[in-house]
Design a protein around this motif. Sequence first.
Motif, PDB file in Angstrom:
ATOM      1  N   LEU A 108     -39.389  59.778   1.164  1.00 55.31           N
ATOM      2  CA  LEU A 108     -40.654  60.026   1.850  1.00 55.31           C
ATOM      3  C   LEU A 108     -40.445  60.731   3.183  1.00 55.31           C
ATOM      4  CD1 LEU A 108     -42.493  56.673   1.094  1.00 55.31           C
ATOM      5  CD2 LEU A 108     -42.913  58.906   0.052  1.00 55.31           C
ATOM      6  N   LYS A 109     -39.351  60.437   3.858  1.00 52.67           N
ATOM      7  CA  LYS A 109     -39.076  61.057   5.147  1.00 52.67           C
ATOM      8  C   LYS A 109     -38.716  62.532   5.020  1.00 52.67           C
ATOM      9  CE  LYS A 109     -37.673  57.025   7.869  1.00 52.67           C
ATOM     10  NZ  LYS A 109     -36.555  56.376   8.609  1.00 52.67           N
ATOM     11  N   THR A 110     -38.171  62.910   3.856  1.00 52.04           N
ATOM     12  CA  THR A 110     -37.756  64.300   3.660  1.00 52.04           C
ATOM     13  C   THR A 110     -38.770  65.104   2.831  1.00 52.04           C
ATOM     14  OG1 THR A 110     -36.484  63.675   1.683  1.00 52.04           O
ATOM     15  CG2 THR A 110     -35.314  63.695   3.802  1.00 52.04           C
ATOM     16  N   LEU A 111     -39.816  64.444   2.354  1.00 52.64           N
ATOM     17  CA  LEU A 111     -40.807  65.079   1.501  1.00 52.64           C
ATOM     18  C   LEU A 111     -41.524  66.213   2.243  1.00 52.64           C
ATOM     19  CD1 LEU A 111     -42.238  64.882  -1.291  1.00 52.64           C
ATOM     20  CD2 LEU A 111     -43.912  63.397  -0.172  1.00 52.64           C
ATOM     21  N   THR A 112     -41.572  67.402   1.638  1.00 50.22           N
ATOM     22  CA  THR A 112     -42.251  68.546   2.270  1.00 50.22           C
ATOM     23  C   THR A 112     -43.482  68.998   1.472  1.00 50.22           C
ATOM     24  OG1 THR A 112     -40.793  70.104   1.125  1.00 50.22           O
ATOM     25  CG2 THR A 112     -40.141  69.407   3.345  1.00 50.22           C
ATOM     26  N   LYS A 125     -49.962  73.285  13.255  1.00 50.81           N
ATOM     27  CA  LYS A 125     -49.230  74.362  12.579  1.00 50.81           C
ATOM     28  C   LYS A 125     -49.935  74.863  11.318  1.00 50.81           C
ATOM     29  CE  LYS A 125     -44.680  72.812  14.180  1.00 50.81           C
ATOM     30  NZ  LYS A 125     -43.305  72.407  13.765  1.00 50.81           N
ATOM     31  N   LEU A 126     -51.143  74.395  11.075  1.00 45.02           N
ATOM     32  CA  LEU A 126     -51.840  74.779   9.854  1.00 45.02           C
ATOM     33  C   LEU A 126     -52.075  76.283   9.817  1.00 45.02           C
ATOM     34  CD1 LEU A 126     -52.951  73.313   7.353  1.00 45.02           C
ATOM     35  CD2 LEU A 126     -55.203  73.396   8.422  1.00 45.02           C
ATOM     36  N   SER A 127     -51.677  76.898   8.711  1.00 42.50           N
ATOM     37  CA  SER A 127     -51.793  78.341   8.553  1.00 42.50           C
ATOM     38  C   SER A 127     -52.842  78.722   7.504  1.00 42.50           C
ATOM     39  CB  SER A 127     -50.436  78.932   8.149  1.00 42.50           C
ATOM     40  OG  SER A 127     -50.541  80.306   7.883  1.00 42.50           O
ATOM     41  N   LYS A 128     -52.940  77.919   6.440  1.00 39.86           N
ATOM     42  CA  LYS A 128     -53.881  78.209   5.362  1.00 39.86           C
ATOM     43  C   LYS A 128     -54.687  76.962   5.031  1.00 39.86           C
ATOM     44  CE  LYS A 128     -50.951  81.804   3.305  1.00 39.86           C
ATOM     45  NZ  LYS A 128     -50.339  82.319   2.068  1.00 39.86           N
ATOM     46  N   LEU A 129     -56.014  77.124   5.014  1.00 44.34           N
ATOM     47  CA  LEU A 129     -56.919  76.004   4.735  1.00 44.34           C
ATOM     48  C   LEU A 129     -57.872  76.403   3.614  1.00 44.34           C
ATOM     49  CD1 LEU A 129     -58.088  73.210   5.369  1.00 44.34           C
ATOM     50  CD2 LEU A 129     -59.438  74.272   7.204  1.00 44.34           C
ATOM     51  N   ALA A 157     -49.662  64.521  10.190  1.00 50.62           N
ATOM     52  CA  ALA A 157     -49.115  65.721   9.546  1.00 50.62           C
ATOM     53  C   ALA A 157     -49.062  66.910  10.504  1.00 50.62           C
ATOM     54  CB  ALA A 157     -49.933  66.058   8.311  1.00 50.62           C
ATOM     55  N   SER A 158     -48.327  66.752  11.589  1.00 55.43           N
ATOM     56  CA  SER A 158     -48.249  67.821  12.592  1.00 55.43           C
ATOM     57  C   SER A 158     -47.456  69.031  12.109  1.00 55.43           C
ATOM     58  CB  SER A 158     -47.616  67.278  13.878  1.00 55.43           C
ATOM     59  OG  SER A 158     -46.325  66.752  13.611  1.00 55.43           O
ATOM     60  N   LEU A 191     -50.149  57.780   5.032  1.00 51.59           N
ATOM     61  CA  LEU A 191     -48.971  58.557   4.634  1.00 51.59           C
ATOM     62  C   LEU A 191     -48.126  58.925   5.852  1.00 51.59           C
ATOM     63  CD1 LEU A 191     -50.644  61.062   2.114  1.00 51.59           C
ATOM     64  CD2 LEU A 191     -49.480  58.916   1.573  1.00 51.59           C
ATOM     65  N   SER A 192     -48.242  58.146   6.887  1.00 49.49           N
ATOM     66  CA  SER A 192     -47.620  58.493   8.166  1.00 49.49           C
ATOM     67  C   SER A 192     -46.102  58.602   8.103  1.00 49.49           C
ATOM     68  CB  SER A 192     -48.007  57.463   9.236  1.00 49.49           C
ATOM     69  OG  SER A 192     -47.641  56.157   8.833  1.00 49.49           O
ATOM     70  N   ILE A 193     -45.503  58.014   7.091  1.00 53.95           N
ATOM     71  CA  ILE A 193     -44.045  58.109   6.973  1.00 53.95           C
ATOM     72  C   ILE A 193     -43.620  59.513   6.525  1.00 53.95           C
ATOM     73  CG2 ILE A 193     -43.871  57.379   4.564  1.00 53.95           C
ATOM     74  CD1 ILE A 193     -41.439  55.693   5.374  1.00 53.95           C
ATOM     75  N   CYS A 194     -44.543  60.258   5.958  1.00 51.01           N
ATOM     76  CA  CYS A 194     -44.236  61.613   5.447  1.00 51.01           C
ATOM     77  C   CYS A 194     -44.391  62.647   6.556  1.00 51.01           C
ATOM     78  CB  CYS A 194     -45.137  61.937   4.271  1.00 51.01           C
ATOM     79  SG  CYS A 194     -45.125  60.726   2.937  1.00 51.01           S
ATOM     80  N   ARG A 195     -43.617  62.530   7.582  1.00 53.79           N
ATOM     81  CA  ARG A 195     -43.797  63.364   8.763  1.00 53.79           C
ATOM     82  C   ARG A 195     -43.328  64.802   8.572  1.00 53.79           C
ATOM     83  NH1 ARG A 195     -45.721  60.838  12.966  1.00 53.79           N
ATOM     84  NH2 ARG A 195     -45.678  58.560  13.041  1.00 53.79           N
ATOM     85  N   ASN A 196     -42.539  65.063   7.542  1.00 53.93           N
ATOM     86  CA  ASN A 196     -42.068  66.427   7.291  1.00 53.93           C
ATOM     87  C   ASN A 196     -42.932  67.169   6.278  1.00 53.93           C
ATOM     88  OD1 ASN A 196     -39.762  66.709   9.012  1.00 53.93           O
ATOM     89  ND2 ASN A 196     -38.701  65.228   7.714  1.00 53.93           N
ATOM     90  N   LEU A 197     -44.063  66.604   5.924  1.00 51.68           N
ATOM     91  CA  LEU A 197     -44.943  67.223   4.941  1.00 51.68           C
ATOM     92  C   LEU A 197     -45.463  68.561   5.463  1.00 51.68           C
ATOM     93  CD1 LEU A 197     -46.140  66.497   2.143  1.00 51.68           C
ATOM     94  CD2 LEU A 197     -48.174  65.710   3.362  1.00 51.68           C
ATOM     95  N   THR A 198     -45.298  69.615   4.675  1.00 49.60           N
ATOM     96  CA  THR A 198     -45.763  70.950   5.080  1.00 49.60           C
ATOM     97  C   THR A 198     -46.861  71.491   4.163  1.00 49.60           C
ATOM     98  OG1 THR A 198     -43.999  72.015   3.810  1.00 49.60           O
ATOM     99  CG2 THR A 198     -43.557  71.564   6.137  1.00 49.60           C
ATOM    100  N   VAL A 199     -46.846  71.090   2.881  1.00 46.34           N
ATOM    101  CA  VAL A 199     -47.838  71.578   1.922  1.00 46.34           C
ATOM    102  C   VAL A 199     -48.427  70.394   1.170  1.00 46.34           C
ATOM    103  CG1 VAL A 199     -48.276  73.074  -0.063  1.00 46.34           C
ATOM    104  CG2 VAL A 199     -46.560  73.735   1.651  1.00 46.34           C
TER     105      VAL A 199
END
Length: 330
Positions: free
Chosen positions: A28-32, A96-100, A72-73, A47-55
């Motif tokens: 979960l910590k490495t999940l992107t 850092k959101l680029s696409k919504l 989800a910063s 889902l606060s443990i998923c801090r590396n989530l990008t997509v």
Amino acid sequence: MACLTVDLIAKSGKHFKKRRGISLLQYLKTLTHLHFSNRNIEEIGDLSICRNLTVLYLFENRLTKICSLDFASNLTHLYLQNNNITHMDNLSNLKKLSKLYLSRNRISVVEGLEELSGLKELHLENQQLEPGDQLLFDPMSILALAESLCVLNINNNNIEDIKDLSVLKELEHFSAAKNKLLHIDELEDVFKLWSKLLILDLSGNPVCKQRKYRDRLIVACQKLGTLDGKDINEITRQFLVNWKAAKESKKRKNKNEMLTWPNFSSACELVCVADNFGFGEPESSQSSHPLRIYQPGDTHSGEPQEPLQSFMPVESQPISPFSEVLSLKS
């Protein structure tokens, strides 16, 4: 009620089971990337443990609001299309959101984007609006995107004008098909400010039926390559630009000629000129001035100066009635 939680991720064969050999916590910590589309999800849990989530893929679910994403910063892509979301809330921490992607929801006001100064794509087409409503834009949110937004899709949202979007000077791709845009003058004013626009789609709007619609927009958009799905030939563009420039030059020339037309100080002088140009005989020839044309600046000095040569031969010029009276008296 289906809720997206850490437990649901752990039970998903698509995610954790493919990564055997590491603990759930490490995973979960490495999940992107997180794929949970079309799962009947109605709420986002912790889902606060998923801090590396990008997509995050959550399209085609039953979400009614955006929540629990403050952690989800690092998120850059958020897919929420085909849900039941009514408000654009709780997005301020997604720096850092680029696409919504929010198409096919129930959003009536574009808002809550003041902190998303890096957003490049915003997809809002086909909102399920109440009858008679149209998609509206919060000025502060739109202003926040002025330096970043490159792609905007607002198709089929009953929109009647786009003046509020004029600040989006970085736009390269704009889609507003199947709306209620009518006034081409207003569109030209906006598009002239979008110097980077490459792709434009306004098909299905009433404005498309106006005379020279395509020609006028090609001229207004300096770099436009595609209009309503059809490519723009560079030769055609140059011809239209030159045509408009020639038309405006002619208009300026005509205006200047009107401004330099002689400014007659008396009705008598105007009548005499009209007579000499063949505009018809004046109703009364009782005039104290002989038939002649003064230079435009003559009347400003108090006394008329040397008249210009008459357009008519001397022998054919009419004799003033006053001349006859004076000759009888003498």
